[in-house]
Design an enzyme around this catalytic site. Sequence first.
Site, PDB file in Angstrom:
ATOM      1  N   TYR A 203       0.867  -1.190   0.000  1.00 46.42           N
ATOM      2  CA  TYR A 203       0.000   0.000   0.000  1.00 46.42           C
ATOM      3  C   TYR A 203       0.895   1.227   0.000  1.00 46.42           C
ATOM      4  O   TYR A 203       1.822   1.325   0.811  1.00 46.42           O
ATOM      5  CB  TYR A 203      -0.885  -0.017   1.258  1.00 46.42           C
ATOM      6  CG  TYR A 203      -1.790   1.191   1.390  1.00 46.42           C
ATOM      7  CD1 TYR A 203      -2.842   1.409   0.502  1.00 46.42           C
ATOM      8  CD2 TYR A 203      -1.601   2.117   2.415  1.00 46.42           C
ATOM      9  CE1 TYR A 203      -3.686   2.512   0.633  1.00 46.42           C
ATOM     10  CE2 TYR A 203      -2.436   3.221   2.560  1.00 46.42           C
ATOM     11  CZ  TYR A 203      -3.472   3.416   1.659  1.00 46.42           C
ATOM     12  OH  TYR A 203      -4.303   4.497   1.780  1.00 46.42           O
TER      13      TYR A 203
ATOM     14  N   ASP B 216       9.288   3.184   0.368  1.00 44.67           N
ATOM     15  CA  ASP B 216       8.146   3.761   1.080  1.00 44.67           C
ATOM     16  C   ASP B 216       8.261   3.295   2.530  1.00 44.67           C
ATOM     17  O   ASP B 216       7.950   2.150   2.861  1.00 44.67           O
ATOM     18  CB  ASP B 216       6.835   3.282   0.448  1.00 44.67           C
ATOM     19  CG  ASP B 216       5.619   3.809   1.203  1.00 44.67           C
ATOM     20  OD1 ASP B 216       5.776   4.265   2.349  1.00 44.67           O
ATOM     21  OD2 ASP B 216       4.507   3.731   0.653  1.00 44.67           O
TER      22      ASP B 216
ATOM     23  N   LYS C 129       3.981   9.149   9.359  1.00 47.35           N
ATOM     24  CA  LYS C 129       3.598   8.495  10.611  1.00 47.35           C
ATOM     25  C   LYS C 129       4.550   8.774  11.788  1.00 47.35           C
ATOM     26  O   LYS C 129       4.507   9.840  12.379  1.00 47.35           O
ATOM     27  CB  LYS C 129       3.434   6.997  10.369  1.00 47.35           C
ATOM     28  CG  LYS C 129       2.334   6.719   9.314  1.00 47.35           C
ATOM     29  CD  LYS C 129       1.638   5.411   9.528  1.00 47.35           C
ATOM     30  CE  LYS C 129       0.702   5.104   8.354  1.00 47.35           C
ATOM     31  NZ  LYS C 129      -0.554   4.523   8.741  1.00 47.35           N
TER      32      LYS C 129
HETATM   33  C1  LIG Z   1       3.426   2.015   3.569  1.00 39.61           C
HETATM   34  C2  LIG Z   1       2.471   3.166   3.484  1.00 39.61           C
HETATM   35  N1  LIG Z   1       2.654   4.107   2.539  1.00 39.61           N
HETATM   36  C3  LIG Z   1       1.843   5.179   2.423  1.00 39.61           C
HETATM   37  C4  LIG Z   1       0.774   5.342   3.269  1.00 39.61           C
HETATM   38  C5  LIG Z   1      -0.122   6.534   3.122  1.00 39.61           C
HETATM   39  O1  LIG Z   1       0.088   7.404   4.185  1.00 39.61           O
HETATM   40  P1  LIG Z   1      -1.083   8.411   4.658  1.00 39.61           P
HETATM   41  O2  LIG Z   1      -2.169   7.576   5.273  1.00 39.61           O
HETATM   42  O3  LIG Z   1      -0.393   9.321   5.642  1.00 39.61           O
HETATM   43  O4  LIG Z   1      -1.538   9.129   3.442  1.00 39.61           O
HETATM   44  C6  LIG Z   1       0.538   4.388   4.269  1.00 39.61           C
HETATM   45  C7  LIG Z   1      -0.609   4.535   5.193  1.00 39.61           C
HETATM   46  O5  LIG Z   1      -0.955   3.669   5.958  1.00 39.61           O
HETATM   47  C8  LIG Z   1       1.394   3.277   4.382  1.00 39.61           C
HETATM   48  O6  LIG Z   1       1.202   2.320   5.294  1.00 39.61           O
END
Ligand SMILES: Cc1ncc(COP(=O)(O)O)c(C=O)c1O
Length: 395
Positions: free
Chosen positions: A114, A211, A239
Site C-alpha cells: 500500500y 516507502d 507516521k
Molecule cells: C506504507 C504506506 N505508505 C503510504 C501510506 C499513506 O500514508 P497516509 O495515510 O499518511 O496518506 C501508508 C498509510 O498507511 C502506508 O502504510
Amino acid sequence: MKPHPLFVREARGAHVWDLDGDRYVDYVMAWGPILLGHSDPRVVEAVREVATRMQVVGTSHELEYLAAEGVLAAVPHGERLLWSNTGTEAVQVALRLARAATGRRRVLKFARSYHGWHDSVYAGLDESDSGKPALPASKGQSPSALDDLLVATFNDVAMAGRLLGEAVERDIAAVLIDPILSNGGVEAPAPDFLPTLRSLCDRHGVVLIFDEVIAGFRIARGGAAEKYGVPPDLSVFGKAMAGGFTQSAVVGRADLVDQVTSGVVHAGTFNSNPIALAAVAATMTALAEPGLYEALEATSAAFERAVGGVLAEEPGGGALHRVGSLLQYVPSGGGTGLHGTGGLWELILAGMLREGFLFMPSGKVFLSAAHSASDVRATAEALSTVLGRLRATRT
Ligand SMILES: Cc1ncc(COP(=O)(O)O)c(C=O)c1O
C-alpha cells in the site's frame, strides 16, 4: 474498525480511555504514528510552545531546518529533504522526482503493498501478475491513472531482474517498495532482494524509492536503509516521524530532490507548518536518546514470545510475523492480504476488546516505547482467556 469503533476520550502512553472511562492497552497506536507513546510530554510541550507563537505562516521559519536536521541526522542516505503532509502525498512527490530525473513514466511496485490511496498507486490488491498493468482497487478510480503502474511479486528476485532488465523498453522510472511489506503480511525482505533491486536500478537507470511511511523510525531509527544496509535513492517518511501530528517527508539524493529548484513543482499550503514540525523536531530528539531502540526491540521480542507462544499452543491459532516493533497476526495456513487477515482474528479481536485490549482489524500490531513488560504479560494472559472461551463455545 471492527467489531465496532471505540470512541476515545483520552490517550496517554500505551493506553486509551473510552467515553465511559474504561482503559484499554492500545496496539493500534493511531495505525503507526505513535512510537514514543500517546501524549508524550516532550512532543506536546514543543507543540504547545509554538502554537502560542504562530500557526502557519507561508514563509520560512526556523523549525523547517531544525526538524530537517533531526531527520537527516537519523537517515543514512539523507542528503536533502522535502516536507509534505501525508504519506500519500509524499509518495507522489517522490514519483514526480523520479520521472523528472529519468524522463521515463512507469513505476514498478509490488503486490500487497500500500502506498496511499492516490489513483496512480492504489492497485493490484492481492494479484501478482508479473508486470502486467495494474487494476483499480477502489470504485471511482480512474483506470487510466494506472497505465503507468506495473506490479511484481515481493521477494521474487528473478521477476524483478526480468522486468528491470527491460526498464528502457518498458519506460520504468522508479521501483517503489515498502521494504517490509507492512500492509501485506509484514515480511522481511529476503537477504538478496533489496541488494539486487539496488544493483538492478543502478544498472538500468531506475530510481529506487523506499516507502517507509510505516517502517521509518519504527524498525530502526534510520529505517530500512539502516536495518538492511541498502540505501535507496529516495525514502518517503510519515507516521512515526511526527509523534502524532500530520507530517511527511521525501528524503534522499541531493540531485533528485534539488530538481524542485529547476522545474519540478512541489506545492502545498501546509507543507512545513510549524505545529507539525515542532512535533517532528521533538520526536527526532527523543528518538536519538541512547537505549530507546534496544528497549523497543526487547518489548517487541517479548510480545512475539509471549503472545506468539499462546497462539502456538492453540490448534489452528495462527502465528505472528514480526519486523522490529511491527507485528502481524497470520492465520494458520497463511493468507494475509492487503489490509486484512483471516482465521481466528476477528473473534480474537472482539474478545480482546472486551478484555480491555485494542487491536487492529487487519491483525497488525503496533508497539511503542511506552508499552511495558506488564502490558505484554497482561495481553498474553487475556489472549489465553479469550482463546479458552472460544474453545469452550466451539465444543
Ligand atoms: C506504507 C504506506 N505508505 C503510504 C501510506 C499513506 O500514508 P497516509 O495515510 O499518511 O496518506 C501508508 C498509510 O498507511 C502506508 O502504510
